[in-house]
Design a protein around this motif. Structure first.
Motif, PDB file in Angstrom:
ATOM      1  N   THR A  39      32.889  37.709  21.647  1.00  0.00           N
ATOM      2  CA  THR A  39      33.953  38.227  21.348  1.00  0.00           C
ATOM      3  C   THR A  39      34.456  38.506  22.683  1.00  0.00           C
ATOM      4  O   THR A  39      35.756  38.294  22.876  1.00  0.00           O
ATOM      5  N   PHE A  40      33.980  39.198  23.626  1.00  0.00           N
ATOM      6  CA  PHE A  40      34.465  39.515  24.893  1.00  0.00           C
ATOM      7  C   PHE A  40      34.657  38.405  25.883  1.00  0.00           C
ATOM      8  O   PHE A  40      35.679  38.347  26.509  1.00  0.00           O
ATOM      9  N   GLY A  41      33.823  37.268  25.861  1.00  0.00           N
ATOM     10  CA  GLY A  41      33.840  36.077  26.519  1.00  0.00           C
ATOM     11  C   GLY A  41      35.327  35.429  26.398  1.00  0.00           C
ATOM     12  O   GLY A  41      36.022  34.835  27.257  1.00  0.00           O
ATOM     13  N   THR A  42      35.654  35.308  24.936  1.00  0.00           N
ATOM     14  CA  THR A  42      37.217  34.598  24.500  1.00  0.00           C
ATOM     15  C   THR A  42      38.099  35.368  25.027  1.00  0.00           C
ATOM     16  O   THR A  42      39.193  34.878  25.392  1.00  0.00           O
ATOM     17  N   PHE A  43      37.992  36.783  24.968  1.00  0.00           N
ATOM     18  CA  PHE A  43      39.148  37.633  25.426  1.00  0.00           C
ATOM     19  C   PHE A  43      39.276  37.268  27.096  1.00  0.00           C
ATOM     20  O   PHE A  43      40.429  37.016  27.660  1.00  0.00           O
ATOM     21  N   ALA A  44      37.970  37.251  27.769  1.00  0.00           N
ATOM     22  CA  ALA A  44      38.064  37.151  29.385  1.00  0.00           C
ATOM     23  C   ALA A  44      38.596  35.614  29.615  1.00  0.00           C
ATOM     24  O   ALA A  44      39.422  35.605  30.616  1.00  0.00           O
ATOM     25  N   ALA A  45      38.446  34.433  28.805  1.00  0.00           N
ATOM     26  CA  ALA A  45      39.096  33.475  29.097  1.00  0.00           C
ATOM     27  C   ALA A  45      40.550  33.222  28.798  1.00  0.00           C
ATOM     28  O   ALA A  45      41.151  32.693  29.553  1.00  0.00           O
ATOM     29  N   PHE A  46      41.060  34.136  27.954  1.00  0.00           N
ATOM     30  CA  PHE A  46      42.451  34.260  27.754  1.00  0.00           C
ATOM     31  C   PHE A  46      42.944  34.817  28.951  1.00  0.00           C
ATOM     32  O   PHE A  46      44.074  34.467  29.315  1.00  0.00           O
ATOM     33  N   ILE A  47      42.403  35.925  29.473  1.00  0.00           N
ATOM     34  CA  ILE A  47      43.088  36.684  30.771  1.00  0.00           C
ATOM     35  C   ILE A  47      43.079  35.518  31.852  1.00  0.00           C
ATOM     36  O   ILE A  47      44.073  35.795  32.602  1.00  0.00           O
ATOM     37  N   VAL A  48      41.978  34.960  32.092  1.00  0.00           N
ATOM     38  CA  VAL A  48      41.936  34.074  33.200  1.00  0.00           C
ATOM     39  C   VAL A  48      42.909  32.991  33.136  1.00  0.00           C
ATOM     40  O   VAL A  48      43.855  32.788  34.136  1.00  0.00           O
ATOM     41  N   ALA A  49      43.228  32.340  31.935  1.00  0.00           N
ATOM     42  CA  ALA A  49      44.197  31.404  31.738  1.00  0.00           C
ATOM     43  C   ALA A  49      45.552  31.945  31.818  1.00  0.00           C
ATOM     44  O   ALA A  49      46.357  31.435  32.531  1.00  0.00           O
ATOM     45  N   LEU A  50      45.484  33.295  31.289  1.00  0.00           N
ATOM     46  CA  LEU A  50      47.266  33.764  31.621  1.00  0.00           C
ATOM     47  C   LEU A  50      47.409  34.092  33.184  1.00  0.00           C
ATOM     48  O   LEU A  50      48.585  33.630  33.645  1.00  0.00           O
ATOM     49  N   PHE A  51      46.435  34.547  33.904  1.00  0.00           N
ATOM     50  CA  PHE A  51      46.629  34.844  35.286  1.00  0.00           C
ATOM     51  C   PHE A  51      46.786  33.797  36.247  1.00  0.00           C
ATOM     52  O   PHE A  51      47.368  33.757  37.293  1.00  0.00           O
TER      53      PHE A  51
END
Length: 218
Positions: A39-51
């Motif tokens: 759960t947390f890893g997918t959220f982190a991937a979204f954040i990295v892709a965004l920035f």
């Protein structure tokens, strides 16, 4: 068009912003099981892709540059403001950082982190006591932490949409729903009738409006 000040290639900001949001979320989510880490890893991937697109390489703007310049000839596709695509598409004028969309996105992001923090405190206390979390946000939603992640991602999409994060968002929502269902099964096995009564009373992801009746969404 003045490009003397770089709008992208700012990898230090990519790393800094990614770490700030990921670590802040981590401090309240505190993943333990493999399910939590997914759960947390997918959220982190979204954040990295965004920035990466916000400050590093604006892949979405590169791919849409021809269409944007043809439809909006006054737009500078290399400027940072051009990344606020909703403002451009909706024809909003002025600084996009002060637009209604940007303000609403900040409300969603801040509200999501606030919900995540408050839900974690209730869940942590309940787990230590071997009880079913039913107070605080859990009195209105069965899965406030998953709802919080969706709110945060929706806020970022409203502020800075990219092709990658737009594609990731529905996939992550489906993933969170499936994880929530798996979590419910293990909780049912642990708390039995108490969980069933709670499930009948409290919606999964969308809180009831005041005074609303009817069956609870499963």
């Amino acid at each position: 068009m003045d490009h003397s000040i770089p709008a992208y290639g700012l990898w230090g900001l990519v790393v800094l912003n990614s770490l700030v949001f990921i670590l802040f979320a981590f401090s309240f989510f505190r993943p333990r099981s493999g399910r939590d880490w997914r759960t947390f890893g997918t959220f982190a991937a979204f954040i990295v892709a965004l920035f990466v697109e916000m400050y590093g390489v604006p892949l979405t703007l590169f791919l849409l540059a021809g269409w944007l310049q043809g439809r909006y000839p006054q737009l500078d596709p290399l400027s940072h403001d051009a990344g606020h695509l909703w403002s451009t598409l909706f024809g909003l004028s002025g600084n996009p950082h002060f637009s209604l969309l940007h303000i609403l996105s900040n409300i969603l992001i801040f509200g999501g982190f606030l919900l995540l923090a408050s839900a974690w405190r209730v869940l942590y206390r309940a787990q230590r006591q071997g009880q079913l979390a039913q107070s605080g946000p859990y009195a209105r939603l069965r899965h406030p932490q998953y709802a919080a992640f969706v709110l945060i991602m929706a806020g970022f999409l409203l502020q800075w949409p990219t092709l990658l994060t737009l594609l990731m968002f529905p996939v992550l929502v489906v993933m969170y729903v499936r994880l929530a269902r798996q979590e419910e099964q293990s909780t049912r096995d642990t708390f039995g009738a108490e969980w069933e009564a709670y499930r009948q009373r409290v919606p999964a992801f969308f809180p009831r409006l005041p005074g609303a009746g009817g069956p609870v969404a499963r």
